[in-house]
Design an enzyme around this catalytic site. Structure first.
Site, PDB file in Angstrom:
ATOM      1  N   THR A   1      44.311  37.285  49.865  1.00  0.00           N
ATOM      2  CA  THR A   1      43.651  37.036  48.525  1.00  0.00           C
ATOM      3  C   THR A   1      42.105  36.785  48.868  1.00  0.00           C
ATOM      4  O   THR A   1      41.676  36.246  49.690  1.00  0.00           O
ATOM      5  CB  THR A   1      44.054  35.275  48.135  1.00  0.00           C
TER       6      THR A   1
ATOM      7  N   ASP B   1      37.092  40.660  47.203  1.00  0.00           N
ATOM      8  CA  ASP B   1      35.852  39.714  46.976  1.00  0.00           C
ATOM      9  C   ASP B   1      35.079  39.750  48.073  1.00  0.00           C
ATOM     10  O   ASP B   1      33.706  39.629  48.029  1.00  0.00           O
ATOM     11  CB  ASP B   1      36.380  38.428  46.531  1.00  0.00           C
TER      12      ASP B   1
HETATM   13  P1  ATP Z   1      42.340  41.119  46.892  1.00  0.00           P
HETATM   14  O1  ATP Z   1      42.736  41.797  45.157  1.00  0.00           O
HETATM   15  O2  ATP Z   1      43.520  40.633  47.532  1.00  0.00           O
HETATM   16  O3  ATP Z   1      41.402  40.378  46.750  1.00  0.00           O
HETATM   17  P2  ATP Z   1      41.581  44.144  46.822  1.00  0.00           P
HETATM   18  O4  ATP Z   1      42.914  44.627  46.493  1.00  0.00           O
HETATM   19  O5  ATP Z   1      40.393  44.107  45.777  1.00  0.00           O
HETATM   20  O6  ATP Z   1      42.009  42.575  47.169  1.00  0.00           O
HETATM   21  P3  ATP Z   1      41.729  45.580  49.172  1.00  0.00           P
HETATM   22  O7  ATP Z   1      41.574  46.949  48.968  1.00  0.00           O
HETATM   23  O8  ATP Z   1      43.094  45.166  49.398  1.00  0.00           O
HETATM   24  O9  ATP Z   1      41.151  44.704  47.953  1.00  0.00           O
HETATM   25  O10 ATP Z   1      40.571  44.858  50.352  1.00  0.00           O
HETATM   26  C1  ATP Z   1      39.351  45.051  50.361  1.00  0.00           C
HETATM   27  C2  ATP Z   1      38.958  45.330  51.894  1.00  0.00           C
HETATM   28  O11 ATP Z   1      39.455  44.263  52.609  1.00  0.00           O
HETATM   29  C3  ATP Z   1      39.498  46.651  52.497  1.00  0.00           C
HETATM   30  O12 ATP Z   1      38.587  47.864  52.082  1.00  0.00           O
HETATM   31  C4  ATP Z   1      39.627  46.114  53.964  1.00  0.00           C
HETATM   32  O13 ATP Z   1      38.213  46.345  54.376  1.00  0.00           O
HETATM   33  C5  ATP Z   1      39.641  44.760  53.930  1.00  0.00           C
HETATM   34  N1  ATP Z   1      41.193  44.385  54.112  1.00  0.00           N
HETATM   35  C6  ATP Z   1      42.021  44.123  53.074  1.00  0.00           C
HETATM   36  N2  ATP Z   1      43.045  44.063  53.711  1.00  0.00           N
HETATM   37  C7  ATP Z   1      43.080  43.957  55.114  1.00  0.00           C
HETATM   38  C8  ATP Z   1      43.951  44.018  56.300  1.00  0.00           C
HETATM   39  N3  ATP Z   1      45.376  43.619  56.096  1.00  0.00           N
HETATM   40  N4  ATP Z   1      43.537  44.055  57.560  1.00  0.00           N
HETATM   41  C9  ATP Z   1      42.079  44.327  57.537  1.00  0.00           C
HETATM   42  N5  ATP Z   1      41.221  44.623  56.576  1.00  0.00           N
HETATM   43  C10 ATP Z   1      41.851  44.397  55.327  1.00  0.00           C
END
Ligand code: ATP
Length: 321
Positions: free
Chosen positions: A264, A268
């Site tokens: 979560t 951001d």
């Molecule tokens: P959320 O909605 O959960 O805040 P999001 O879907 O907007 O996230 P993601 O693409 O899931 O964004 O994640 C953003 C960045 O966070 C990714 O580009 C990566 O660098 C990092 N990240 C997310 N999940 C992981 C993970 N499980 N392990 C390492 N880095 C992660």
């Protein structure tokens, strides 16, 4: 003096339940409950501040305990808060998290839906004095547009996180971004909306880089697109005119290997850290900012909560040097 980063966006009180699985329709599950501060705007402001940028947050708050929480927490992180008062309750979010760290969210926008163009315009001077303006889509599109336009008029670079994906994004908003940061779902939704391209969000990470680059160029011809790919990291696509020094036209940056327990707010964390890095070292090659944001976001997944999970700069330095 530059204020570094101005974030325009939402504040929510998050109510989060962690259980073995996500609930299915009609199902009742027992889970561990925790509440804390969130909202994409506030999370990104906290990330920018903890990543080392002088940060201003423009938002709308109700006259209630949630509004007071926002003021207290902003002060604790040294964030300059410009909150529009509202008769509506402060925004809320119900979050369900499973044992693998995946989440589902329902939002109650409350005061966030009332953040006005007039309030934004009253704080134009803060935007003009900043290096980077950051916006998302949990506040009215007209206010986001006014923020992006105010930044553009003042020559301030804009980062638009087009999230959440289920909100219809006006074409004009995307074109006002210098850096556009969709996740896979948001990217697929923007492609469908703007280009009529139907791509399964689960397949975005598997597309050939040249194809991804072409799609990014069609979506935002004059700006940089950063598609975040969860634990797989991100894909970056630059327009030729913006490339500096050793910037490559496009590249993948892998995610950091961490023990993620709650993603979560990972997006951001990424956006706030990217903005802070861009504000602190504007002359640095873009890839260096991406590496910083990738490390920062990865660390944020190692603890629970949204705003509360944002790492502080010394924690990052002790892990990565
Ligand atoms: P959320 O909605 O959960 O805040 P999001 O879907 O907007 O996230 P993601 O693409 O899931 O964004 O994640 C953003 C960045 O966070 C990714 O580009 C990566 O660098 C990092 N990240 C997310 N999940 C992981 C993970 N499980 N392990 C390492 N880095 C992660």
């Amino acid at each position: 003096m530059s204020t570094g980063v101005v974030v325009v966006g939402s504040f929510n009180v998050d109510h989060a339940w962690t259980s073995d699985a996500l609930p299915r329709p009609g199902e009742t599950l027992a889970g561990l409950y925790a509440s804390g501060a969130g909202g994409k705007g506030f999370n990104q402001a906290v990330a920018a501040a903890r990543a080392g940028a002088a940060t201003t947050f423009v938002c709308a708050l109700g006259d209630d305990s949630g509004g007071r929480l926002a003021r207290d927490l902003a002060a604790a992180d040294g964030i300059a808060l410009h909150a529009q008062g509202s008769d509506a309750p402060t925004g809320t979010a119900g979050i369900f998290i499973d044992a693998r760290g995946r989440n589902c969210i329902v939002l109650g926008p409350g005061a966030n839906a009332e953040l006005s163009v007039a309030h934004l315009r009253a704080h134009r001077a803060d935007i003009s004095a900043a290096r980077i303006l950051v916006a998302q889509l949990e506040v009215p599109p007209a206010t986001v547009e006014a923020a992006l336009q105010a930044a553009r008029d003042a020559g301030v670079a804009t980062v638009l996180n087009p999230a959440p994906a289920n909100i219809d994004v006006a074409g004009g908003l995307v074109s006002l971004a210098d850096v556009l940061t969709p996740n896979e779902t948001e990217f697929a939704s923007l492609l469908a909306h703007h280009l009529g391209e139907r791509i399964d969000p689960d397949e975005v990470a598997m597309l050939e880089q040249a194809r991804l680059h072409d799609l990014c160029r069609a979506l935002l011809p004059h700006g940089t697109v950063v598609v975040t790919l969860g634990s797989a990291g991100c894909f970056v696509s630059h327009p030729a005119a913006l490339r500096r020094g050793d910037d490559r036209p496009h590249y993948r940056t892998p995610g950091e290997r961490v023990q993620a327990i709650d993603t979560t707010g990972a997006g951001d964390a990424f956006n706030g850290a990217l903005a802070a890095s861009l504000a602190r070292a504007p002359g640095k090659a873009f890839e260096g900012h991406i590496v910083f944001a990738t490390r920062y976001a990865a660390l944020s997944t190692e603890r629970t909560g949204a705003a509360a999970s944002m790492p502080r700069r010394p924690e990052l330095e002790s892990r990565y040097g």
